[in-house]
Write an enzyme that holds these catalytic residues in place. Structure first.
Site, PDB file in Angstrom:
ATOM      1  N   GLU A   1      -4.801   7.744  -2.787  1.00 29.61           N
ATOM      2  CA  GLU A   1      -5.373   6.573  -2.109  1.00 29.61           C
ATOM      3  C   GLU A   1      -5.862   5.657  -3.427  1.00 29.61           C
ATOM      4  OE1 GLU A   1      -4.692   6.665   0.808  1.00 29.61           O
ATOM      5  OE2 GLU A   1      -5.416   4.729   1.282  1.00 29.61           O
TER       6      GLU A   1
ATOM      7  N   HIS B   1       0.777  -1.239  -0.039  1.00 31.65           N
ATOM      8  CA  HIS B   1       0.066   0.007  -0.069  1.00 31.65           C
ATOM      9  C   HIS B   1       0.775   1.147   0.023  1.00 31.65           C
ATOM     10  CE1 HIS B   1      -3.709   2.266   1.230  1.00 31.65           C
ATOM     11  NE2 HIS B   1      -2.743   3.209   1.506  1.00 31.65           N
ATOM     12  N   GLU B   2       1.929   1.416   0.952  1.00 28.40           N
ATOM     13  CA  GLU B   2       2.788   2.402   1.023  1.00 28.40           C
ATOM     14  C   GLU B   2       3.692   2.817  -0.194  1.00 28.40           C
ATOM     15  OE1 GLU B   2       1.648   4.507   3.048  1.00 28.40           O
ATOM     16  OE2 GLU B   2       0.528   3.270   4.381  1.00 28.40           O
TER      17      GLU B   2
ATOM     18  N   HIS C   1       1.800   4.364  -2.784  1.00 32.31           N
ATOM     19  CA  HIS C   1       1.973   5.986  -2.634  1.00 32.31           C
ATOM     20  C   HIS C   1       3.038   6.441  -3.255  1.00 32.31           C
ATOM     21  CE1 HIS C   1      -1.891   6.599  -0.216  1.00 32.31           C
ATOM     22  NE2 HIS C   1      -1.523   5.839   0.465  1.00 32.31           N
TER      23      HIS C   1
END
Ligand code: ZN
Length: 519
Positions: free
Chosen positions: A323, A293-294, A297
């Site tokens: 997001e 997830h990170e 980003h």
């Protein structure tokens, strides 16, 4: 504020380049002014990045004793950055550059910078420096308090912080009065062009479609995910996560991965985009999917056009668009069958003996188990949305003063029962679970999902072969490189050719879970 601004005006005037000769007057001054604009914006960006470095340190390696001073240090940097952002010379410069901007194409870097810097300036001058500093101190103090209070299931300690967060949110909104809804100014900051009403409409439509899907997926006997819940050494988990994110394209020459309490990604510069994760030895999914997830980003931040570096354009377009990208890499890619066709053998080698007798299909179903659960960050990609909707609704109610801070635990339980249909046994796994509630980002979660809906499911076949570059470069070319040049709605239109809507997301879910959704 005023005193410092005057001092800066004096400095700014002293360093303004001398007027150029008559022959070049028509062109040179605009270019010089533009160069000065960039210099001023760079200063603001540098201060902001220094603050982000302190924030990263606070969330990773800072000893507990540093908390008090760190709050002041971050506040001092926020105040300085804010003072530079509202400097009247900057406003004058932007006025003078308007005719120049009008001669340039809308999507040129120069016109975009002037446009976005003006929008930022006009919003910043409405907010007193003193508010910015107080909000910053509050964020740091509240984060420290939350780190202790959550494991202790101690809502009473967090209550004054929650109240203060609401008060600060309301105070901030009032700088932008009149507004239609008190959350609108906060939402506008996170995702320009969105409002409480538009997010509500989007969520209402999505909820109608989603509830029957969740119902269908949770009614039947659920996937066996025991293979994810034995014991996995921290070193091996971190090493595996590292290999995965390196393979999808996260550049370790321009980033690093560390441990924290609540994972995040932070950009210090184009050459330094850091991510964090957390490891649970009894749960393989935590470190793995939070790293993915990170890293999502971070792929976005690392792919912004380097020429935008140091300006307000040199980062992702908005909270919502960001997001959508983290969730694209975490779920659409990272929980796909093709992804694991490639990575499963490596996983098996990393944890010898633990997956020998687990078929790929069993593993795939385990990481895609859909269930009504308590914790947002651990929720599957389907029920996740319901957690977001609940937070959004409660945040709006608290900002409206329709819900008192002290009544949040009860409202949370009732809301979980209504949205997710499970009720937390305590506040630790209830309203205390999200740090965002206590770090002054009121209204932020409203957008966490909105833009993810456009993340389309056309994942190239290359993924099964471990080739992520085609997808990554498509995203870089169409979306990431633009940074903050375009408004979220404009960007979605440019990239997808349509308005933001829930259609592609629902089609993606229906296709992925087709064998488990009864018609
Ligand atoms: Zn995220």
């Amino acid at each position: 504020m005023t005193k410092t601004s005057k001092a800066q005006d004096a400095v700014g005037a002293a360093t303004t380049p001398p007027r150029t000769s008559k022959s070049t007057r028509n062109r040179r001054p605009a270019e010089e002014k533009f160069a000065e604009l960039k210099r001023r914006l760079h200063d603001i960006d540098d201060l902001t990045a220094a603050g982000a470095a302190l924030g990263w340190d606070q969330a990773t390696y800072m000893p507990i004793g540093g908390a008090g001073a760190r709050g002041r240090q971050r506040a001092a940097l926020s105040r300085l950055a804010h003072e530079k952002s509202v400097d009247s010379t900057l406003g004058k410069l932007l006025d003078e550059l308007e005719p120049y901007a009008a001669t340039l194409p809308h999507d040129s870097n120069e016109a975009s910078l002037i446009r976005v810097a003006r929008r930022d300036f006009e919003r910043a001058i409405k907010v007193p420096s003193d508010h910015v500093a107080r909000a910053s101190v509050f964020g740091a103090e509240s984060y420290e308090a939350w780190k202790q209070a959550r494991p202790a299931n101690d809502f009473a300690t967090m209550l004054p912080f929650l109240q203060r967060g609401i008060d600060l949110g309301r105070e901030y909104a009032d700088f932008f009065a009149p507004y239609h809804h008190i959350a609108d100014p906060l939402i506008e900051d996170a995702d320009e062009g969105m409002t409480a009403a538009s997010v509500r409409r989007l969520f209402a439509a999505l909820r109608t479609e989603l509830v029957p899907i969740v119902h269908a997926l949770t009614e039947q006997s659920n996937a066996d995910d025991r293979c994810l819940r034995s014991s996995f050494g921290e070193t091996a988990q971190l090493a595996f996560g590292l290999s995965v994110i390196r393979r999808i394209g996260y550049d370790f020459e321009r980033g690093r991965l560390d441990k924290t309490v609540h994972p995040f990604c932070t950009r210090l510069s184009a050459g330094d985009v850091r991510i964090t994760t957390r490891v649970f030895e009894n749960d393989l999914t935590q470190a793995l999917f939070s790293s993915l997830h990170e890293a999502g980003h971070a792929l976005y931040e690392q792919s912004v056009d380097p020429v935008l570096e140091g300006t307000p354009l040199g980062r992702g377009a908005s909270v919502g668009v960001h997001e959508s990208q983290s969730r694209l890499w975490e779920n659409v890619v990272g929980r796909s069958r093709e992804f694991w066709e490639y990575f499963y053998p490596l996983l098996q080698r990393t944890f010898p003996g633990q997956f020998d007798r687990v078929r790929l299909e069993t593993f795939y179903r385990a990481i895609n188990k859909v269930e009504r659960s308590l914790i947002r960050t651990e929720a599957d990609e389907v029920t996740y949305n319901l957690h977001i909707m609940l937070r959004f609704e409660l945040e709006l109610k608290m900002l409206e003063d329709a819900l008192r801070a002290k009544d949040l635990p009860e409202a949370w339980r009732a809301g979980m029962d209504s949205y997710v249909r499970v009720v937390p046994p305590d506040d630790r796994d209830g309203c205390l679970q999200d740090v965002h509630w206590f770090s002054g980002i009121m209204g932020g979660s409203a957008q966490f999902y909105a833009a993810a809906m456009k993340a389309h499911p056309n994942i190239p076949k290359e993924i099964a072969a471990g080739e992520f570059e085609p997808l990554h470069s498509w995203l870089r070319e169409n979306l990431y490189r633009h940074g903050r040049k375009f408004k979220p709605s404009e960007l979605v239109r440019r990239v997808t050719g349509e308005q933001m809507n829930t259609g592609p997301y629902l089609s993606y879910l229906r296709a992925k879970y087709a064998d488990r959704i009864r018609a």
